[in-house]
Each structure stands twice: as structure tokens, then as C-alpha cells.
Scaffold this motif. Sequence first.
Motif, PDB file in Angstrom:
ATOM      1  N   ALA A  91     -17.293   1.838  -1.409  1.00 55.32           N
ATOM      2  CA  ALA A  91     -18.315   0.905  -1.914  1.00 55.32           C
ATOM      3  C   ALA A  91     -17.807  -0.507  -2.143  1.00 55.32           C
ATOM      4  O   ALA A  91     -18.600  -1.439  -2.271  1.00 55.32           O
ATOM      5  CB  ALA A  91     -18.925   1.462  -3.204  1.00 55.32           C
ATOM      6  N   SER A  92     -16.507  -0.686  -2.204  1.00 58.70           N
ATOM      7  CA  SER A  92     -15.977  -2.044  -2.389  1.00 58.70           C
ATOM      8  C   SER A  92     -15.996  -2.816  -1.086  1.00 58.70           C
ATOM      9  O   SER A  92     -15.856  -4.041  -1.069  1.00 58.70           O
ATOM     10  CB  SER A  92     -14.542  -1.989  -2.909  1.00 58.70           C
ATOM     11  OG  SER A  92     -13.676  -1.525  -1.879  1.00 58.70           O
ATOM     12  N   GLY A  93     -16.119  -2.101   0.022  1.00 59.17           N
ATOM     13  CA  GLY A  93     -16.060  -2.756   1.319  1.00 59.17           C
ATOM     14  C   GLY A  93     -14.680  -3.293   1.658  1.00 59.17           C
ATOM     15  O   GLY A  93     -14.494  -4.032   2.619  1.00 59.17           O
ATOM     16  N   THR A  94     -13.669  -2.888   0.868  1.00 60.66           N
ATOM     17  CA  THR A  94     -12.305  -3.383   1.058  1.00 60.66           C
ATOM     18  C   THR A  94     -11.382  -2.249   1.480  1.00 60.66           C
ATOM     19  O   THR A  94     -11.436  -1.164   0.915  1.00 60.66           O
ATOM     20  CB  THR A  94     -11.772  -3.970  -0.272  1.00 60.66           C
ATOM     21  OG1 THR A  94     -12.705  -4.929  -0.735  1.00 60.66           O
ATOM     22  CG2 THR A  94     -10.396  -4.596  -0.094  1.00 60.66           C
ATOM     23  N   ALA A  95     -10.542  -2.520   2.461  1.00 59.00           N
ATOM     24  CA  ALA A  95      -9.558  -1.524   2.890  1.00 59.00           C
ATOM     25  C   ALA A  95      -8.164  -2.055   2.591  1.00 59.00           C
ATOM     26  O   ALA A  95      -7.597  -2.801   3.383  1.00 59.00           O
ATOM     27  CB  ALA A  95      -9.713  -1.228   4.378  1.00 59.00           C
ATOM     28  N   PRO A  96      -7.604  -1.703   1.421  1.00 60.45           N
ATOM     29  CA  PRO A  96      -6.298  -2.246   1.046  1.00 60.45           C
ATOM     30  C   PRO A  96      -5.180  -1.720   1.956  1.00 60.45           C
ATOM     31  O   PRO A  96      -5.346  -0.711   2.635  1.00 60.45           O
ATOM     32  CB  PRO A  96      -6.107  -1.752  -0.388  1.00 60.45           C
ATOM     33  CG  PRO A  96      -7.042  -0.597  -0.542  1.00 60.45           C
ATOM     34  CD  PRO A  96      -8.178  -0.825   0.391  1.00 60.45           C
ATOM     35  N   GLU A  97      -4.048  -2.425   1.950  1.00 58.69           N
ATOM     36  CA  GLU A  97      -2.853  -1.953   2.643  1.00 58.69           C
ATOM     37  C   GLU A  97      -2.420  -0.612   2.055  1.00 58.69           C
ATOM     38  O   GLU A  97      -2.580  -0.378   0.851  1.00 58.69           O
ATOM     39  CB  GLU A  97      -1.701  -2.949   2.442  1.00 58.69           C
ATOM     40  CG  GLU A  97      -1.902  -4.281   3.119  1.00 58.69           C
ATOM     41  CD  GLU A  97      -1.906  -4.151   4.629  1.00 58.69           C
ATOM     42  OE1 GLU A  97      -1.053  -3.413   5.167  1.00 58.69           O
ATOM     43  OE2 GLU A  97      -2.793  -4.764   5.265  1.00 58.69           O
ATOM     44  N   TYR A  98      -1.791   0.230   2.875  1.00 62.38           N
ATOM     45  CA  TYR A  98      -1.381   1.546   2.365  1.00 62.38           C
ATOM     46  C   TYR A  98      -0.492   1.432   1.137  1.00 62.38           C
ATOM     47  O   TYR A  98      -0.700   2.118   0.136  1.00 62.38           O
ATOM     48  CB  TYR A  98      -0.655   2.374   3.440  1.00 62.38           C
ATOM     49  CG  TYR A  98      -0.235   3.704   2.853  1.00 62.38           C
ATOM     50  CD1 TYR A  98      -1.178   4.697   2.637  1.00 62.38           C
ATOM     51  CD2 TYR A  98       1.075   3.919   2.433  1.00 62.38           C
ATOM     52  CE1 TYR A  98      -0.835   5.897   2.034  1.00 62.38           C
ATOM     53  CE2 TYR A  98       1.425   5.110   1.826  1.00 62.38           C
ATOM     54  CZ  TYR A  98       0.473   6.095   1.623  1.00 62.38           C
ATOM     55  OH  TYR A  98       0.813   7.268   1.008  1.00 62.38           O
ATOM     56  N   ALA A  99       0.503   0.563   1.203  1.00 63.38           N
ATOM     57  CA  ALA A  99       1.467   0.467   0.099  1.00 63.38           C
ATOM     58  C   ALA A  99       0.773   0.091  -1.212  1.00 63.38           C
ATOM     59  O   ALA A  99       1.087   0.645  -2.277  1.00 63.38           O
ATOM     60  CB  ALA A  99       2.560  -0.537   0.428  1.00 63.38           C
ATOM     61  N   ASP A 100      -0.181  -0.815  -1.139  1.00 65.09           N
ATOM     62  CA  ASP A 100      -0.894  -1.232  -2.344  1.00 65.09           C
ATOM     63  C   ASP A 100      -1.753  -0.093  -2.891  1.00 65.09           C
ATOM     64  O   ASP A 100      -1.796   0.156  -4.097  1.00 65.09           O
ATOM     65  CB  ASP A 100      -1.807  -2.432  -2.044  1.00 65.09           C
ATOM     66  CG  ASP A 100      -1.000  -3.661  -1.662  1.00 65.09           C
ATOM     67  OD1 ASP A 100       0.198  -3.720  -2.015  1.00 65.09           O
ATOM     68  OD2 ASP A 100      -1.575  -4.540  -0.989  1.00 65.09           O
ATOM     69  N   PHE A 101      -2.433   0.575  -1.968  1.00 64.36           N
ATOM     70  CA  PHE A 101      -3.294   1.678  -2.396  1.00 64.36           C
ATOM     71  C   PHE A 101      -2.453   2.818  -2.984  1.00 64.36           C
ATOM     72  O   PHE A 101      -2.755   3.348  -4.064  1.00 64.36           O
ATOM     73  CB  PHE A 101      -4.113   2.182  -1.210  1.00 64.36           C
ATOM     74  CG  PHE A 101      -5.026   3.314  -1.565  1.00 64.36           C
ATOM     75  CD1 PHE A 101      -6.094   3.123  -2.442  1.00 64.36           C
ATOM     76  CD2 PHE A 101      -4.801   4.594  -1.059  1.00 64.36           C
ATOM     77  CE1 PHE A 101      -6.930   4.172  -2.784  1.00 64.36           C
ATOM     78  CE2 PHE A 101      -5.634   5.648  -1.400  1.00 64.36           C
ATOM     79  CZ  PHE A 101      -6.704   5.438  -2.271  1.00 64.36           C
ATOM     80  N   ALA A 102      -1.376   3.188  -2.302  1.00 64.04           N
ATOM     81  CA  ALA A 102      -0.518   4.274  -2.777  1.00 64.04           C
ATOM     82  C   ALA A 102       0.046   3.955  -4.157  1.00 64.04           C
ATOM     83  O   ALA A 102       0.133   4.829  -5.028  1.00 64.04           O
ATOM     84  CB  ALA A 102       0.605   4.528  -1.782  1.00 64.04           C
ATOM     85  N   ALA A 103       0.409   2.680  -4.362  1.00 59.93           N
ATOM     86  CA  ALA A 103       0.957   2.286  -5.666  1.00 59.93           C
ATOM     87  C   ALA A 103      -0.092   2.437  -6.769  1.00 59.93           C
ATOM     88  O   ALA A 103       0.218   2.859  -7.886  1.00 59.93           O
ATOM     89  CB  ALA A 103       1.467   0.854  -5.600  1.00 59.93           C
ATOM     90  N   ALA A 104      -1.350   2.104  -6.441  1.00 54.08           N
ATOM     91  CA  ALA A 104      -2.413   2.227  -7.444  1.00 54.08           C
ATOM     92  C   ALA A 104      -2.681   3.699  -7.774  1.00 54.08           C
ATOM     93  O   ALA A 104      -2.868   4.071  -8.941  1.00 54.08           O
ATOM     94  CB  ALA A 104      -3.687   1.549  -6.937  1.00 54.08           C
TER      95      ALA A 104
END
Lengths: 383, 383
Positions: A229-242
Amino acid sequence: MSVTAAKGFTAAGIAAGIKDGGKPDLALVVNTGPRRAAAGVFTSNRVKAAPVLWSQQVLADGELTAVVLNSGGANACTGPQGFQDTHATAEKVAEVLETGAGEVAVASTGLIGVTLPMDRLLPGIEKAAAELSGYGGEKAAIAIKTTDTVHKTAVAARDGWTVGGMAKGAGMLAPGLATMLVVLTTDADLDAAVLDRALRDATRVTFDRVDSDGCMSTNDTVLLLASGASGTAPEYADFAAAVREVCDDLGRQLIGDAEGASKDIKVEVINAATEEDAVEVGRSIARNNLLKCALHGEDPNWGRVLSAIGTTSAAFEPDALNVAINGVWVCKGGSIGDDRDLVDMRYREVRITADLAAGSATATIWTNDLTADYVHENSAYSS
Amino acid sequence: MSVTAAKGFTAAGIAAGIKDGGKPDLALVVNTGPRRAAAGVFTSNRVKAAPVLWSQQVLADGELTAVVLNSGGANACTGPQGFQDTHATAEKVAEVLETGAGEVAVASTGLIGVTLPMDRLLPGIEKAAAELSGYGGEKAAIAIKTTDTVHKTAVAARDGWTVGGMAKGAGMLAPGLATMLVVLTTDADLDAAVLDRALRDATRVTFDRVDSDGCMSTNDTVLLLASGASGTAPEYADFAAAVREVCDDLGRQLIGDAEGASKDIKVEVINAATEEDAVEVGRSIARNNLLKCALHGEDPNWGRVLSAIGTTSAAFEPDALNVAINGVWVCKGGSIGDDRDLVDMRYREVRITADLAAGSATATIWTNDLTADYVHENSAYSS
């Protein structure tokens, strides 16, 4: 916060009457899309509860629309009837949400070996569906509590996207004390394969390294749902860290609320030959009942740490081991080190550092002390 | 009884001042011959106390003249000083008995990481030697107690020869709760190789299957000494059965006196594919803290038995498992069986039967419940 912190999710928590006394016992989390990607990790116990078997199956296609969770009964070791009950639960959720049962994961927690009161659970699903809202995350987190004294939620907000979640239990994924149920949600626009990788990377170093009492549940379940729903696809490293940040936060909350615990114990293994060695040693220390009693008594009994290390197959020389408790190196070279009276044990957090002097790998395991309250709570649980 | 039940042995137990308050803390057992054959088994913990390292070394030639044992200090994790102290202890015994230090085994029990007060221990050896007698077995058994509430002895008298022994501790050989020390004596006329075989055959199915709290000591020691004084050389099978009988008796006494325990729990695993599977499953059940708390609360919580079985690698199908508690099959086919209210839990002994439905091998593990008293005792041990 909780599972409704990310956009594209609604949730509810209600009292269906599964538990006595009108306590909340049923939670529903719904992904309103546009995307419905999902991943999960489950107990490695070979005796798996019906909802675990079900949810593993429906997750095979990497999609979920909803998760229904109940406390008040684990629906484990309940035979074909138990599986039928789980199936009926998913069907009911599918009916009220106008989706398919194959889009609905089920999680249960409570006593093993008791069937669920379906005559109360099924109407409860209708009631929960009627209360679904974008603010229902906290109520959902409350409804999944069993012996938890507080409900547990966490969130990692990033620029344009968010990961949030809720947890119940006082233990870990494998093994686990009581049952750990976790639902994580994100509005990041990612597919199931990415979710699966991020979830496994995170649980391996968070929930898998929380070891309250060495007991593995039949029901442990961790799910991650993405709405996009955010329409955003973060980088893997950023997403994994979150994802890792949220898992780490929830894992610490689980230990902090472990049954009867009075100390949160951080076991750091350093200078191990391999990470596997470090984890094996950390787990052995974390599971030593004698040590856990000593720490409860604020006794820096380092001999029990050495004795636990000695039972492992990790690479080390006994006369090269060093152990610190709260920063004081009470054991040096496998023998008596600095004065144990220097160790200040008055605070809730205790830090044990085990130096294997065999390499450069490290691992941290969190556990808690063993107390008379733990015994009381667990000797009276089902009565 | 005890170590002086067999002919050819003298023993003594005295207060050397190692413990505070004038409690007995030093035991001496002497083989007066004519034969001086011996065998031993020791902790499998890789962190071994100085007396364990010493005794393994002196046993290499299959001969022992004496065993000196102290309570009040484990002399573990004490570095080179600890080994020197053990050596000096053996030298002192050798001097007063006019033998060589290489004929003297040493065993110690108590707190880890503290050196022994040699200025009291060495004069204590002279005092003990002066009190050696053919009736000293009971005093020796009393002097090796630590948290034991009673001293433990056993005897198997046969036609013309005898096996007797003493034990301290509340646990097992590997792993063990607190330290287990056992000295067995016989007047049978057998060589060290036969003693070694009989001792290993016996400990494998007795002390190795007593699991009080899953913790392994740095000091566990079991010695078997033969004087040959009966002039009789029994058949291997008869001798092995007698050694096993004494070990079994002492093992049961250890569990019956386990720290804080209120229940003696017999875990019988039946219909396993292999004996190794049966032992693995039995041990997993015996170490489950949640189950041990439930049994303390007289709660026949069979779900915790299944959950423990599920963590093993034994051959079984989850939906073929059956579990009985005190003879009531509360779990059938991995699901709900007979009414759990039929289980009578009022007595001290609890019997858990786990049917793996996977073969015909069996094993029995003894354990005890987990209680608030265990926590109290072990949180205040060194203070």
C-alpha cells in the motif's frame, strides 16, 4: 502501532468466549491490499499443531489475505477433529471476508490436547470482522495473550514505508517456552520471495536466539504480510534491517516478560571458531538450570558457566576459557580470575561474556533466570 | 555395608575442617588386598576438575590401593594450583599408607572455582588414616555428602563374594546435577579388564539414565575396586548383574534425594526403533522444565510430553504416539485419549510411558520434578 502501523491492514481483537471470564481471545488481521504477499516460519517441533500444518499449507503460494489467531487453546494433539476445526475456522474467515480459505492463516495458543469450542469461536469471527479497523492493532495484540503480563508490539517506520508487528509468548521460535505467535505487516511493495528471505534472515538472529526455558512449542508461528500500500519497494538491505529491528524488539519484549523471570540475561559468546560454535555454547549456557538459579540469587557462579561450556562440541581449550559477568572477568584461563565480589548483580539485566579464545565468531543468546515463580506458574497452568 | 561390605577394604570418614561447622568432609577407602584391581568412569564434560584428570591418569594401569574423597570444594577450574593440590593430596595418602601416589585416586565435590584449604586437608588425611576400619563404610558415605539429605549405600551379597558401594549427589554421571561420586568395592577375585567391562555395562543403563536436571558436572567419578579377598572369581554375568544391582540401587537413591524434588519420575520409552532412540526420547522428556513443573503440580499434562518427543530425531509418526501417565493412556494416536482425570498423581512416584510405535526397543530414564525448593537451594548455594 502493531500490525496496523503499516498501511493496507485492518485488525480487531475481541472476546469470543474461548477463555473463561470474558477476556479477549480472538484476533483478526486483514491485508486490504493491493498486494497480498506473505511468508512464514514455523516451529521445528515434529509434533505440530493443526493450525501450523494448515498455515504451512496455505502459505505455499506466497499469498495471504488474513490471519486469525486465538488464545485459550492450542489445538495441538487434537487429531483429525483438530484439523477439521482449523479448516472450519479458515472457511468462516473466508466467508465473512469474501475470499478463499486458502488465503487465511490460522494460529492458536493455549493448552495442548484440548479441542476448541467451535460454537463460540465461529460466531467470534463474525464479531471480529465487524470490528476490523485501521486502529485495531493494539486490540489484536491484547487478544493473543496467554500468560503474557503485557501485550507486545513494535514498529520500524522508514521514509515512505513501515514494518510493524505484534507478538505473544515468552520464548522463541525453536525451541520455545509456551507458544510464540508473531504477526508482522508491511506496506512495502515486495514479493513473497523477498519477504521469505528477510523473515528467515531476521528470525535466525533474533527469535531463534531467544531461549527462555529450552522448551519447544508445537505452535510457534511467525508471519510477515505485505500490502504494497505504500507503493514503495525498498532496497533489500533496508527492508531486511527493518524486519530485523522489529523482530529484535519483539524478541527482547518476550524475554522481558518471560514467565516468572526476574533477570534478563544476555549471553555473549566471543572469539568462537565459527558462528555455529558460538550459538551452541550460548544456548548451552542459556539452558543451564543451575546457572539460571544462581543468577536469580544474584550469585556470579562462573563455575556453572564453565561446566555448561564443557558439555558442547565447540572448539576450545578448557584452560584458555575466559568468562566475564557484568564486565568483571571472574574466570581467566579456565581458572580463578578477578574477585567475584566485584560483580554488581543488583539490576535486572545480566551480561555473561564467554570468550572461547578459538577464533573471531560471535553470537548473542537472550535468556532469563529460573525462579520459584516460574515453577508456580507452570505447575498450575492447566488446573 | 557401603564400601566395607566386601572383604579386603577399610574406610574412614572424618571432619578435616574443609567445610565450616565441623561437618564430616573427608573420606578414605583402602583396598587391603591381596589384589588391587580397579576401574573407573568419569564425567564426559570437557571441563574436568583436577581430581578427575589425576584419577584418570592413575587408573591407566588398572590398579588402585586407595581413594581419598573430599566434600566442601570441587577443586575444578582452579588451574595449575588445583592440579598441584590434588597431587599433594595423593602424595600424602601414599605417605601414610606406605604406597605410591600413583596408587591413589582423588575425588572432590563442592563449589567450582575455589581452591582447597590444603592446610586442613593434609592433616585430615592423617586423622582419617588413623581411623580406618572394616566398619568405616558408613562414616565414609556420610563424609562425602554435600546437599544430600541422607547418605547413600548399597550392597549385593552373593554366595562367597560381595559388591558394595556408596554414592553422593543428586544426579548422574553424564550429564549430572551437582557432582555424583561413587565408590564401589568387591572382594571378587577379578582383574581390571573385567571390572572395567562390568562397570561400563552397569553405568550405561543406571547412572547414565538418571537425569535430574540435565546439568553435567565437572567432577563425576565412579570407581570400582576389587580386593580378591574372597578368593572367589564369579562368572562374568553374575558379577555384572551384581554391579548393576548396586548401581541401580544407588542411582534410585540419588533421584530420591534430588535437590528440592517432590516426585520421582520414571520415564519408560517403549516400542522405539532402536535403544538410542528410546534413550534420546526418554532424556528429552526427562529434561522438559515445563513438564517437570506440571508433574510437581500433579497435573498430568501429556501435551508437554508430546512436545518434548517432537524435538527429538527418533523414528516415529506424530499421529501414532501414545502416552500413559501412571498407567492411564491419556494420549492415543497423537491425540486425546482416556480422561486425564483418571490419573492418580497423589504419590511420590510418577510413571510416564511413551509408546513410539516404531519398533521394539525400550529404555528407562529416571528424573524428578522441578520445584521452588530446587530454585531456592540452587540460588543460594554459594552464598
